[in-house]
Design a protein around this motif. Structure first.
Motif, PDB file in Angstrom:
ATOM      1  N   THR A 361      11.157  -3.263  -8.271  1.00  0.00           N
ATOM      2  CA  THR A 361      10.547  -4.053  -9.509  1.00  0.00           C
ATOM      3  C   THR A 361      10.937  -5.486  -9.548  1.00  0.00           C
ATOM      4  N   SER A 362      12.032  -5.891  -8.501  1.00  0.00           N
ATOM      5  CA  SER A 362      12.360  -7.155  -8.596  1.00  0.00           C
ATOM      6  C   SER A 362      11.663  -7.878  -7.513  1.00  0.00           C
ATOM      7  N   ASP A 363      10.965  -7.284  -6.562  1.00  0.00           N
ATOM      8  CA  ASP A 363      10.010  -7.756  -5.456  1.00  0.00           C
ATOM      9  C   ASP A 363       8.894  -8.295  -5.668  1.00  0.00           C
ATOM     10  N   LYS A 364       8.277  -9.423  -5.166  1.00  0.00           N
ATOM     11  CA  LYS A 364       7.038  -9.971  -5.129  1.00  0.00           C
ATOM     12  C   LYS A 364       6.115  -9.005  -4.471  1.00  0.00           C
ATOM     13  N   PRO A 365       5.082  -8.550  -5.449  1.00  0.00           N
ATOM     14  CA  PRO A 365       3.841  -7.414  -4.925  1.00  0.00           C
ATOM     15  C   PRO A 365       3.158  -7.943  -3.752  1.00  0.00           C
ATOM     16  N   GLU A 366       2.646  -7.041  -2.853  1.00  0.00           N
ATOM     17  CA  GLU A 366       1.591  -7.767  -1.903  1.00  0.00           C
ATOM     18  C   GLU A 366       0.301  -7.382  -2.459  1.00  0.00           C
ATOM     19  N   ALA A 367      -0.674  -8.293  -2.367  1.00  0.00           N
ATOM     20  CA  ALA A 367      -1.970  -8.022  -2.611  1.00  0.00           C
ATOM     21  C   ALA A 367      -2.696  -7.448  -1.556  1.00  0.00           C
ATOM     22  N   VAL A 368      -3.191  -6.117  -1.560  1.00  0.00           N
ATOM     23  CA  VAL A 368      -3.821  -5.398  -0.588  1.00  0.00           C
ATOM     24  C   VAL A 368      -5.279  -4.757  -0.879  1.00  0.00           C
ATOM     25  N   MET A 369      -6.033  -4.484   0.080  1.00  0.00           N
ATOM     26  CA  MET A 369      -7.271  -4.036  -0.309  1.00  0.00           C
ATOM     27  C   MET A 369      -7.151  -2.387  -0.394  1.00  0.00           C
ATOM     28  N   LEU A 370      -7.447  -1.823  -1.488  1.00  0.00           N
ATOM     29  CA  LEU A 370      -7.437  -0.351  -1.814  1.00  0.00           C
ATOM     30  C   LEU A 370      -8.826   0.044  -1.822  1.00  0.00           C
ATOM     31  N   THR A 371      -8.974   1.436  -1.603  1.00  0.00           N
ATOM     32  CA  THR A 371     -10.103   2.139  -1.507  1.00  0.00           C
ATOM     33  C   THR A 371      -9.790   3.269  -2.233  1.00  0.00           C
ATOM     34  N   THR A 372     -10.837   3.688  -3.065  1.00  0.00           N
ATOM     35  CA  THR A 372     -10.862   5.050  -3.737  1.00  0.00           C
ATOM     36  C   THR A 372     -11.968   5.835  -3.529  1.00  0.00           C
ATOM     37  N   TRP A 373     -11.809   7.381  -3.302  1.00  0.00           N
ATOM     38  CA  TRP A 373     -12.977   8.152  -3.096  1.00  0.00           C
ATOM     39  C   TRP A 373     -13.019   9.061  -3.940  1.00  0.00           C
ATOM     40  N   GLU A 374     -14.249   9.302  -4.770  1.00  0.00           N
ATOM     41  CA  GLU A 374     -14.308  10.220  -5.951  1.00  0.00           C
ATOM     42  C   GLU A 374     -15.434  11.062  -5.825  1.00  0.00           C
ATOM     43  N   TRP A 375     -15.131  12.336  -5.925  1.00  0.00           N
ATOM     44  CA  TRP A 375     -16.302  13.386  -5.678  1.00  0.00           C
ATOM     45  C   TRP A 375     -16.032  14.437  -6.638  1.00  0.00           C
ATOM     46  N   THR A 376     -17.053  15.296  -7.033  1.00  0.00           N
ATOM     47  CA  THR A 376     -16.832  16.540  -7.703  1.00  0.00           C
ATOM     48  C   THR A 376     -17.343  17.754  -6.723  1.00  0.00           C
ATOM     49  N   TYR A 377     -16.777  19.023  -7.290  1.00  0.00           N
ATOM     50  CA  TYR A 377     -16.916  20.299  -6.564  1.00  0.00           C
ATOM     51  C   TYR A 377     -16.657  21.294  -7.416  1.00  0.00           C
ATOM     52  N   ASN A 378     -17.788  22.281  -7.920  1.00  0.00           N
ATOM     53  CA  ASN A 378     -17.452  23.216  -9.137  1.00  0.00           C
ATOM     54  C   ASN A 378     -17.003  22.435 -10.322  1.00  0.00           C
ATOM     55  N   GLU A 379     -15.573  23.009 -10.806  1.00  0.00           N
ATOM     56  CA  GLU A 379     -15.379  22.539 -11.988  1.00  0.00           C
ATOM     57  C   GLU A 379     -14.058  21.369 -11.757  1.00  0.00           C
ATOM     58  N   GLY A 380     -13.986  20.836 -10.401  1.00  0.00           N
ATOM     59  CA  GLY A 380     -13.052  19.947 -10.335  1.00  0.00           C
ATOM     60  C   GLY A 380     -13.436  18.508  -9.756  1.00  0.00           C
ATOM     61  N   LEU A 381     -12.646  17.500 -10.175  1.00  0.00           N
ATOM     62  CA  LEU A 381     -12.737  16.086  -9.842  1.00  0.00           C
ATOM     63  C   LEU A 381     -11.821  15.731  -8.773  1.00  0.00           C
ATOM     64  N   TYR A 382     -12.086  15.349  -7.421  1.00  0.00           N
ATOM     65  CA  TYR A 382     -11.160  15.114  -6.466  1.00  0.00           C
ATOM     66  C   TYR A 382     -11.172  13.514  -6.331  1.00  0.00           C
ATOM     67  N   TYR A 383     -10.059  13.031  -6.037  1.00  0.00           N
ATOM     68  CA  TYR A 383      -9.694  11.645  -6.037  1.00  0.00           C
ATOM     69  C   TYR A 383      -8.615  11.510  -4.941  1.00  0.00           C
ATOM     70  N   ILE A 384      -8.823  10.155  -4.022  1.00  0.00           N
ATOM     71  CA  ILE A 384      -8.068   9.851  -3.058  1.00  0.00           C
ATOM     72  C   ILE A 384      -8.115   8.517  -3.297  1.00  0.00           C
ATOM     73  N   SER A 385      -6.928   7.832  -3.177  1.00  0.00           N
ATOM     74  CA  SER A 385      -6.654   6.246  -3.422  1.00  0.00           C
ATOM     75  C   SER A 385      -5.548   5.962  -2.169  1.00  0.00           C
ATOM     76  N   THR A 386      -6.178   4.888  -1.392  1.00  0.00           N
ATOM     77  CA  THR A 386      -5.392   4.633  -0.192  1.00  0.00           C
ATOM     78  C   THR A 386      -5.572   2.937   0.298  1.00  0.00           C
ATOM     79  N   GLU A 387      -4.668   2.520   0.924  1.00  0.00           N
ATOM     80  CA  GLU A 387      -4.928   1.395   1.556  1.00  0.00           C
ATOM     81  C   GLU A 387      -6.298   1.474   2.260  1.00  0.00           C
ATOM     82  N   SER A 388      -7.011   0.126   2.466  1.00  0.00           N
ATOM     83  CA  SER A 388      -8.423   0.390   3.129  1.00  0.00           C
ATOM     84  C   SER A 388      -8.338   0.849   4.693  1.00  0.00           C
ATOM     85  N   THR A 389      -7.041   0.582   5.259  1.00  0.00           N
ATOM     86  CA  THR A 389      -6.739   0.638   6.596  1.00  0.00           C
ATOM     87  C   THR A 389      -6.967   2.329   6.837  1.00  0.00           C
ATOM     88  N   GLU A 390      -6.831   3.191   6.108  1.00  0.00           N
ATOM     89  CA  GLU A 390      -6.918   4.567   5.907  1.00  0.00           C
ATOM     90  C   GLU A 390      -8.344   5.330   5.969  1.00  0.00           C
TER      91      GLU A 390
END
Length: 406
Positions: A361-390
């Motif tokens: 909480t006392s550190d300066k944050p780093e600006a990074v490119m993030l990627t989210t992936w969202e999709w549905t299957y049957n009754e569920g919403l699936y979500y992944i959020s990672t750094e774009s390198t992954e």
């Protein structure tokens, strides 16, 4: 509960410290009759050493267990280890054949019960739970901030009551305790109450926060500026829903499906593109929070890919929610880079944006490119959020998850 990281990064920093890198040490019942003799499990700390945290006067036995095959155990002889009461470090003079292992120790604890909270960074954030209630500093225990020693009142017998200690270090969140599985959710509720109190006090003490200024470009992130928050911005920080995070590491997916209210099935392991290594489930939890007066829940499944050394381990988290949760796919307000639709076995929305990552909480944050992936299957919403390198690994994940779900 996917909120704007650039607006509420302090909350997510605390959540990351609490859940993203967890080192749990637990105690078990001793075979000895002496009330001061305890059994505890520990492992390799971030610095590569082994510590008991609970200060012991003497140790009777040290057993090494393969974390991937609990049937493989090695009991060390007394000349194959040493123990330092001042630092609580156990040194092992034996070539351990396991890549990941648990160290089971049996010994006599110091009286009164004393713990060495090595590297504790924010004493105010220390969480102590005793017998179903929050512990009170100065009454139940004292914390010497000069030596990082936590000492309980001399009449408190930790072998007779459920208890839990959690604190943050620069590398991780460390927890130790004795809590029955059927009552473990009590920890989640008490931790949420403790976190809410701490965060409100933390927000009130801050004179400035980090914000993005501008939108940036695909190649360059927007500038990071630290400034005073407006009353509206501060109110938004404080209005972030409090999550109750219930650990479900030992629950199988049939049990998790019943709790979530719909069928959820994820693979225990996901192969990498090379095929020599695989991502394996590290832990599972259910996060509950209130949205517009309605209870929402999300299943969080964290996968870990082991590196050559612990510091090189990588993680990908899958979040599953009910389609009936309207806030799951809120429009993001972080600086958007691009949003597109793909087909990876199922229709998937991929969004790239600039976000903030921080480990303190006392550190300066780093600006990074993030990627989210969202999709549905049957009754569920699936979500992944990672750094774009992954991204490449995430596509492998989605292909195998959707294939396993069919």
């Amino acid at each position: 509960m996917k909120e704007n990281l650039s607006r509420v990064w302090p909350f997510f920093c605390m959540l990351f410290l609490a859940m993203g890198s967890v080192i749990v040490s637990c105690t078990t019942t001793s075979a000895y009759q002496d009330k001061n003799i305890i059994s505890l499990n520990t492992g390799i700390a971030e610095d590569g050493n082994i510590y008991t945290t609970w200060i012991l006067d003497d140790i009777q036995s040290v057993i090494i267990t393969d974390d991937y095959d609990r049937a493989k155990k090695i009991e060390l002889s007394s000349d194959q280890w040493s123990y330092n009461n001042d630092t609580t470090e156990i040194k092992v003079f034996y070539d351990i054949p396991f890549s990941d292992f648990i160290v089971s120790v049996e010994g006599v604890h110091k009286s009164p019960n004393t713990f060495f909270l090595r590297g504790i960074t924010v004493p105010e954030e220390l969480l102590v739970i005793l017998d179903g209630r929050l512990g009170i500093e100065g009454y139940d225990y004292t914390l010497d901030e000069q030596t990082d020693r936590l000492t309980f009142r001399n009449d408190i017998d930790l072998q007779m009551i459920p208890w839990y200690i959690s604190y943050t270090t620069p590398e991780a969140c460390t927890s130790i305790g004795e809590w029955t599985p059927e009552s473990q959710d009590q920890i989640a509720y008490l931790e949420a109450e403790h976190r809410r109190r701490y965060l409100n006090l933390w927000y009130d003490k801050q004179e400035a926060f980090w914000f993005f200024e501008g939108d940036g470009t695909k190649a360059e992130p927007p500038a990071l500026v630290k400034r005073e928050a407006s009353p509206k911005e501060l109110a938004e920080f404080k209005s972030t829903p409090v999550s109750v995070i219930k650990m479900r590491h030992d629950s199988d997916f049939s049990e998790l499906s019943k709790e979530m209210g719909f069928n959820v099935q994820l693979p225990e392991a996901v192969d990498t593109a090379e095929g020599s290594l695989s991502w394996k489930i590290f832990f599972k939890s259910i996060e509950e929070y209130s949205c517009d007066g309605k209870l929402k829940n999300e299943l969080h499944v964290m996968y870990r890919l082991k590196g050559d050394i612990r510091e090189n381990d990588r993680y990908i988290e899958i979040v599953v929610s009910s389609i009936a949760s309207p806030d799951f796919q809120k429009e993001k307000t972080e600086p958007l880079i691009e949003k597109e639709s793909l087909s990876i076995g199922v229709p998937v929305t991929r969004t790239r944006f600039w976000g903030m990552i921080t480990t303190g909480t006392s550190d300066k944050p780093e600006a990074v490119m993030l990627t989210t992936w969202e999709w549905t299957y049957n009754e569920g919403l699936y979500y992944i959020s990672t750094e774009s390198t992954e991204e490449e690994n995430c596509m492998d994940f989605i292909e195998q998850i959707t294939g396993a779900s069919e």
